[in-house]
Motif scaffolding. Structure first.
Motif, PDB file in Angstrom:
ATOM      1  N   LEU A  59      17.929 -15.695  -6.855  1.00 44.19           N
ATOM      2  CA  LEU A  59      17.110 -15.687  -5.595  1.00 44.19           C
ATOM      3  C   LEU A  59      16.883 -17.058  -4.872  1.00 44.19           C
ATOM      4  O   LEU A  59      17.023 -17.027  -3.628  1.00 44.19           O
ATOM      5  N   TYR A  60      16.619 -18.330  -5.471  1.00 44.94           N
ATOM      6  CA  TYR A  60      16.518 -19.334  -4.858  1.00 44.94           C
ATOM      7  C   TYR A  60      17.933 -19.875  -4.232  1.00 44.94           C
ATOM      8  O   TYR A  60      17.819 -20.352  -3.198  1.00 44.94           O
ATOM      9  N   ARG A  61      19.023 -19.811  -4.911  1.00 44.75           N
ATOM     10  CA  ARG A  61      20.390 -20.127  -4.310  1.00 44.75           C
ATOM     11  C   ARG A  61      20.535 -19.036  -3.109  1.00 44.75           C
ATOM     12  O   ARG A  61      21.351 -19.537  -1.959  1.00 44.75           O
ATOM     13  N   LEU A  62      20.153 -17.733  -3.011  1.00 46.77           N
ATOM     14  CA  LEU A  62      20.240 -17.130  -1.838  1.00 46.77           C
ATOM     15  C   LEU A  62      19.062 -17.334  -0.655  1.00 46.77           C
ATOM     16  O   LEU A  62      19.585 -16.766   0.419  1.00 46.77           O
ATOM     17  N   GLY A  63      18.097 -18.101  -0.812  1.00 37.73           N
ATOM     18  CA  GLY A  63      17.078 -18.458  -0.072  1.00 37.73           C
ATOM     19  C   GLY A  63      16.228 -17.280   0.347  1.00 37.73           C
ATOM     20  O   GLY A  63      15.679 -17.094   1.211  1.00 37.73           O
ATOM     21  N   ALA A  64      16.134 -16.554  -0.875  1.00 36.22           N
ATOM     22  CA  ALA A  64      15.384 -15.349  -0.769  1.00 36.22           C
ATOM     23  C   ALA A  64      13.785 -15.677  -1.237  1.00 36.22           C
ATOM     24  O   ALA A  64      13.690 -15.446  -2.231  1.00 36.22           O
ATOM     25  N   GLU A  65      12.904 -15.553  -0.164  1.00 35.70           N
ATOM     26  CA  GLU A  65      11.423 -15.729  -0.571  1.00 35.70           C
ATOM     27  C   GLU A  65      10.922 -14.437  -0.998  1.00 35.70           C
ATOM     28  O   GLU A  65      10.033 -14.297  -1.817  1.00 35.70           O
ATOM     29  N   GLU A  66      11.602 -13.073  -0.485  1.00 38.83           N
ATOM     30  CA  GLU A  66      11.258 -12.061  -1.184  1.00 38.83           C
ATOM     31  C   GLU A  66      12.455 -11.156  -0.968  1.00 38.83           C
ATOM     32  O   GLU A  66      13.339 -11.199  -0.549  1.00 38.83           O
ATOM     33  N   PHE A  67      12.144  -9.846  -1.798  1.00 38.26           N
ATOM     34  CA  PHE A  67      13.165  -8.594  -1.849  1.00 38.26           C
ATOM     35  C   PHE A  67      12.248  -7.346  -1.901  1.00 38.26           C
ATOM     36  O   PHE A  67      11.214  -7.443  -2.569  1.00 38.26           O
ATOM     37  N   THR A  68      12.862  -6.244  -1.587  1.00 34.06           N
ATOM     38  CA  THR A  68      12.228  -5.018  -1.774  1.00 34.06           C
ATOM     39  C   THR A  68      13.019  -4.029  -2.363  1.00 34.06           C
ATOM     40  O   THR A  68      14.330  -3.934  -2.008  1.00 34.06           O
ATOM     41  N   MET A  69      12.568  -3.145  -3.150  1.00 34.37           N
ATOM     42  CA  MET A  69      13.112  -2.096  -3.820  1.00 34.37           C
ATOM     43  C   MET A  69      12.598  -0.616  -3.660  1.00 34.37           C
ATOM     44  O   MET A  69      11.330  -0.565  -3.627  1.00 34.37           O
ATOM     45  N   CYS A  70      13.314   0.132  -3.173  1.00 32.08           N
ATOM     46  CA  CYS A  70      12.864   1.520  -2.962  1.00 32.08           C
ATOM     47  C   CYS A  70      13.896   2.460  -3.649  1.00 32.08           C
ATOM     48  O   CYS A  70      15.097   2.247  -3.116  1.00 32.08           O
ATOM     49  N   LEU A  71      13.480   3.512  -4.434  1.00 38.92           N
ATOM     50  CA  LEU A  71      14.515   4.726  -4.970  1.00 38.92           C
ATOM     51  C   LEU A  71      13.907   5.912  -4.220  1.00 38.92           C
ATOM     52  O   LEU A  71      12.714   6.164  -4.118  1.00 38.92           O
ATOM     53  N   GLY A  72      14.936   6.597  -3.658  1.00 34.56           N
ATOM     54  CA  GLY A  72      14.750   7.916  -2.898  1.00 34.56           C
ATOM     55  C   GLY A  72      14.096   8.864  -4.180  1.00 34.56           C
ATOM     56  O   GLY A  72      14.798   8.733  -5.369  1.00 34.56           O
ATOM     57  N   ARG A  73      13.556   9.978  -3.843  1.00 34.74           N
ATOM     58  CA  ARG A  73      13.242  11.037  -4.917  1.00 34.74           C
ATOM     59  C   ARG A  73      14.256  12.070  -4.810  1.00 34.74           C
ATOM     60  O   ARG A  73      14.934  12.307  -3.698  1.00 34.74           O
ATOM     61  N   GLY A  74      14.214  12.714  -5.918  1.00 35.16           N
ATOM     62  CA  GLY A  74      15.334  13.814  -6.010  1.00 35.16           C
ATOM     63  C   GLY A  74      16.446  13.442  -7.017  1.00 35.16           C
ATOM     64  O   GLY A  74      16.792  12.359  -7.024  1.00 35.16           O
ATOM     65  N   SER A  75      17.098  14.425  -7.440  1.00 34.04           N
ATOM     66  CA  SER A  75      18.272  13.972  -8.405  1.00 34.04           C
ATOM     67  C   SER A  75      19.531  13.359  -7.550  1.00 34.04           C
ATOM     68  O   SER A  75      19.757  14.240  -6.733  1.00 34.04           O
ATOM     69  N   ASP A  76      19.848  12.369  -7.983  1.00 37.47           N
ATOM     70  CA  ASP A  76      21.055  11.719  -7.439  1.00 37.47           C
ATOM     71  C   ASP A  76      20.860  11.266  -5.921  1.00 37.47           C
ATOM     72  O   ASP A  76      21.754  11.040  -4.968  1.00 37.47           O
ATOM     73  N   ALA A  77      19.432  11.008  -5.522  1.00 34.84           N
ATOM     74  CA  ALA A  77      18.958  10.586  -4.357  1.00 34.84           C
ATOM     75  C   ALA A  77      19.512   9.350  -3.984  1.00 34.84           C
ATOM     76  O   ALA A  77      19.460   8.249  -4.953  1.00 34.84           O
ATOM     77  N   ALA A  78      19.411   8.714  -2.958  1.00 37.87           N
ATOM     78  CA  ALA A  78      20.094   7.220  -2.793  1.00 37.87           C
ATOM     79  C   ALA A  78      18.969   6.205  -2.908  1.00 37.87           C
ATOM     80  O   ALA A  78      17.655   6.623  -2.958  1.00 37.87           O
ATOM     81  N   ALA A  79      19.207   5.114  -2.786  1.00 37.47           N
ATOM     82  CA  ALA A  79      18.302   4.074  -2.976  1.00 37.47           C
ATOM     83  C   ALA A  79      18.819   2.684  -2.280  1.00 37.47           C
ATOM     84  O   ALA A  79      19.811   2.755  -1.908  1.00 37.47           O
ATOM     85  N   ARG A  80      17.770   1.675  -2.136  1.00 42.05           N
ATOM     86  CA  ARG A  80      18.181   0.505  -1.062  1.00 42.05           C
ATOM     87  C   ARG A  80      17.178  -0.492  -1.968  1.00 42.05           C
ATOM     88  O   ARG A  80      16.150  -0.650  -2.466  1.00 42.05           O
ATOM     89  N   LEU A  81      18.001  -1.657  -1.882  1.00 42.38           N
ATOM     90  CA  LEU A  81      17.645  -2.989  -1.878  1.00 42.38           C
ATOM     91  C   LEU A  81      17.773  -3.824  -0.992  1.00 42.38           C
ATOM     92  O   LEU A  81      18.869  -4.068  -0.395  1.00 42.38           O
ATOM     93  N   THR A  82      16.542  -4.618  -0.261  1.00 43.96           N
ATOM     94  CA  THR A  82      16.711  -5.342   0.611  1.00 43.96           C
ATOM     95  C   THR A  82      16.238  -6.973   0.303  1.00 43.96           C
ATOM     96  O   THR A  82      15.265  -7.006  -0.519  1.00 43.96           O
ATOM     97  N   ILE A  83      17.471  -7.936   0.438  1.00 46.63           N
ATOM     98  CA  ILE A  83      17.110  -9.122   0.063  1.00 46.63           C
ATOM     99  C   ILE A  83      16.617 -10.016   1.215  1.00 46.63           C
ATOM    100  O   ILE A  83      17.437  -9.889   2.059  1.00 46.63           O
ATOM    101  N   GLY A  84      15.387 -10.591   1.388  1.00 46.56           N
ATOM    102  CA  GLY A  84      15.097 -10.908   2.526  1.00 46.56           C
ATOM    103  C   GLY A  84      13.937 -10.296   2.921  1.00 46.56           C
ATOM    104  O   GLY A  84      13.318  -9.237   2.515  1.00 46.56           O
ATOM    105  N   PRO A  85      13.317 -10.762   4.313  1.00 54.14           N
ATOM    106  CA  PRO A  85      12.240  -9.926   4.769  1.00 54.14           C
ATOM    107  C   PRO A  85      12.558  -8.688   5.407  1.00 54.14           C
ATOM    108  O   PRO A  85      13.495  -8.323   5.891  1.00 54.14           O
TER     109      PRO A  85
END
Length: 431
Positions: A183-209
């Protein structure tokens, strides 16, 4: 050994004075190379604040593993992003006896690999592994990092890895030495995780604001303890019926004297054995899944804020390979060596553990979570099934989902289908 033998031969054949002058030149050259390498390494390891965000689409495997590719030494490596551990650990061709369903990292195919030589043991919930430290060029979301510390697996006893959908675990703990922190080497002060609901739903990870348009109404929880893990205070765990009234039978951690780790790499919800058994006894799930729509919500407080999870978050319909049944069935509250395992039956998505609680993937299907490395905090936003931010209900000075009692979405009363063979357990010790 060979180096000193050559110097001894030089002393014999050329005389002491020549030997001294030559030895001084050798030492000076080695010092110059070492100094130059150290300066280059320090420059390469310097992190900068990341103002541009990268969003990674995570591929969902049986609702228990969410992965995306990063590039290590020019090789695409399927990676699990894990807030419950700290190191970047990679399955490697160094392990001759390992069975791997996805391609491992191969140092012989890389022109940027550097060996460190330090050996280390890591204990995950599913077993142990011996790893070897090295340096490599790594790309995440198009950003290259040179001489990033990573750990190659040499041996392990983790049965899960024989059929896992990932070859690397990217530890994203809040505190780690700067030279090693991805995370430090990426310069990321924050990151965000969210998983979609339902079987086999999509998900995303945002690195940065996050984009300002997706901020939503934010509730913040400060970290507690030594800031080495994403841990906050936990209390008043109970269940709530359709009338919005909490159960009088049991309220675990009534004085908010428990703590919870928010772990993106754990497939279920884990807690101390006695507390998990008490909570499971409040939730009477029929094995044929016929009463899921009548089950209560799970209610708890994180850092003084009330959260709720409906049945979709804590009811699982399980399948799995025979070997995995033996490994995981006994650590589910409805399982055990004397209870027969039946395919396609429903159970609570709880796991028997010890020490603190662990809120894994079920939590992130209902609450988008932003992990702030610099502020040492976590920020939560209630989300719709597709991760669109929603609004927390207000009840005086407190924030709660319980006060407005919104109607459940159809997905909220469906069991989540999971494959026990791919279930991920939390890291036990990765300091």
């Amino acid at each position: 050994c060979c180096y000193h033998s050559q110097l001894e031969a030089m002393r014999r054949w050329t005389g002491l004075d020549v030997f001294r002058r030559t030895f001084s030149v050798v030492l000076l050259s080695l010092a110059w190379v070492h100094l130059g390498h150290g300066v280059a390494l320090r420059r390469a390891r310097k992190g900068t604040t990341r103002s541009v965000s990268t969003e990674l689409a995570l591929q969902n495997f049986h609702n228990v593993q969410y992965v995306a590719n990063i590039t290590i030494g020019g090789q695409p490596i399927s990676t699990l992003f894990d807030t419950g551990s700290a190191k970047l650990v990679v399955q490697s061709t160094r392990c001759d006896t390992c069975s791997r369903p996805v391609p491992p990292y191969d140092r012989l195919k890389s022109s940027t690999y550097q060996l460190s030589g330090l050996l280390y043991d890591i204990t995950y919930g599913a077993g142990h592994c011996e790893v070897l430290r090295g340096f490599e060029t790594i790309a995440v979301g198009g950003q290259n990092i040179e001489k990033q510390v990573f750990w190659e697996v040499r041996h392990h006893s983790i049965d899960l890895w024989t059929n896992a959908a990932y070859a690397a675990v990217a530890g994203m703990a809040p505190s780690l030495g700067e030279e090693e922190s991805l995370l430090y080497r990426l310069g990321a002060e924050e990151f965000t995780m969210c998983l979609g609901r339902g079987s086999d739903a999509a998900a995303r990870l945002t690195i940065g604001p996050l984009p300002s348009t997706s901020a939503g109404e934010v509730v913040t929880a400060e970290l507690v303890g030594d800031d080495k893990r994403w841990v906050t205070s936990l209390g008043r765990i109970t269940v709530v019926g359709s009338d919005g009234v909490a159960s009088d039978d049991t309220e675990l951690c009534p004085n908010s004297d428990c703590v919870a780790l928010l772990d993106t790499g754990h497939s279920l919800i884990q807690g101390p054995m006695d507390q998990i058994m008490k909570l499971s006894n409040l939730i009477h799930i029929k094995p044929d899944c016929s009463n899921v729509q009548d089950l209560p919500n799970l209610r708890f407080e994180l850092a003084g804020t009330v959260f709720e999870l409906p049945p979709h978050a804590y009811v699982i319909r399980v399948t799995g390979a025979d070997g995995e049944k033996e490994r995981l069935w006994p650590i589910l509250p409805t399982g055990g060596p004397n209870r027969p395992f039946k395919e396609n039956t429903c159970h609570p998505a709880f796991m028997l553990g010890h020490g603190h609680w662990v809120f894994g993937m079920p939590f992130f299907r209902y609450y988008q979570t932003t992990f702030s490395r610099t502020e040492k905090s976590m920020k939560f936003v209630r989300v719709a099934p597709d991760c669109t931010p929603q609004t927390f209900a207000q009840n005086g000075s407190s924030v709660s989902l319980a006060s407005s009692r919104p109607l459940r979405d159809p997905i909220d009363v469906e069991p989540l289908n999971i494959n026990l063979s791919m279930l991920v357990q939390p890291a036990e010790d990765d300091d």
